[in-house]
Design an enzyme around this catalytic site. Structure first.
Site, PDB file in Angstrom:
ATOM      1  N   ARG A  61       0.828  -1.213   0.000  1.00 53.55           N
ATOM      2  CA  ARG A  61       0.000   0.000   0.000  1.00 53.55           C
ATOM      3  C   ARG A  61       0.860   1.261   0.000  1.00 53.55           C
ATOM      4  NH1 ARG A  61      -2.227  -3.810   3.230  1.00 53.55           N
ATOM      5  NH2 ARG A  61      -1.273  -2.890   5.062  1.00 53.55           N
ATOM      6  N   GLU A  98       3.044  -5.377  14.693  1.00 51.97           N
ATOM      7  CA  GLU A  98       1.928  -5.644  15.607  1.00 51.97           C
ATOM      8  C   GLU A  98       1.652  -7.150  15.591  1.00 51.97           C
ATOM      9  OE1 GLU A  98      -1.522  -3.500  14.348  1.00 51.97           O
ATOM     10  OE2 GLU A  98      -2.646  -3.914  16.174  1.00 51.97           O
TER      11      GLU A  98
END
Ligand code: AMP
Length: 173
Positions: A61, A98
């Protein structure tokens, strides 16, 4: 043109890519002409006064936002890629996510000594990815003049990893 509420174009996907993660899906935003333009223009407005020579973004992205942002600003784009994808000499950084760990590479000659660089990503989560990009830029002589994101997950305190750098996000959760 009426302003788009960008949050209406960001979809929460529960338990993706693994249980416990609320994934911010920006595909609806990218797919909407007005929202995408507004996002790129908003990022560009923040970046412009910092006079970047290049924007650095990681797949995938980061390429979509970074390419459009670099074009809008009239500067170059440097891709950070997964290991083994870039054909020339590279430098790499490994970092915690994460959800897991990852490694990014850039071409060793992608940034010239003293180049002003803005690192970009779609989402600032724990800040590990952004910090790895900052380290990559600095390891090859670039000057990081900002870190910019479409979305910031403030509860993960990613900014702490970028202490000493200017950080901006269009949408904060
Ligand atoms: P971090 O290194 O933790 O700041 O993670 C940032 C990178 O992981 C970005 O490239 C994001 O695309 C992706 N990412 C991490 N957490 C999320 C999330 N909750 N939603 C969407 N993307 C995420």
């Amino acid at each position: 043109m009426t302003a788009v509420d960008l949050t209406t174009k960001i979809r929460d996907v529960l338990d993706f890519p693994q249980e416990g993660i609320v994934f911010k899906d920006l595909m609806p935003l990218i797919g909407d002409a007005d929202a995408f333009r507004q996002a790129i223009d908003g990022l560009a407005d923040w970046c412009r006064p910092r006079r970047p020579d290049v924007i650095l973004g990681a797949e995938a992205r980061g390429f979509i936002f970074g390419g459009a942002l670099a074009y809008t600003l009239g500067c170059g784009f440097v891709p950070a890629r997964k290991p083994g994808k870039l054909p020339w000499d590279t430098v790499q950084a490994t970092y915690d996510l994460e959800y897991g760990t990852d490694t990014l590479e850039v071409h060793a000659d992608a940034i010239r000594e003293g180049d002003r660089v803005i690192v970009l990503d779609d989402v600032l989560a724990t800040g590990g990815t952004a910090k790895a990009k900052v380290d990559l830029v600095e390891s090859i002589g670039g000057i990081v003049v900002g870190a910019v994101f479409v979305v910031e997950l403030t509860f993960l305190q990613g900014r702490d990893k970028l202490a000493g750098h200017d950080v901006h996000a269009l949408v904060a959760y």
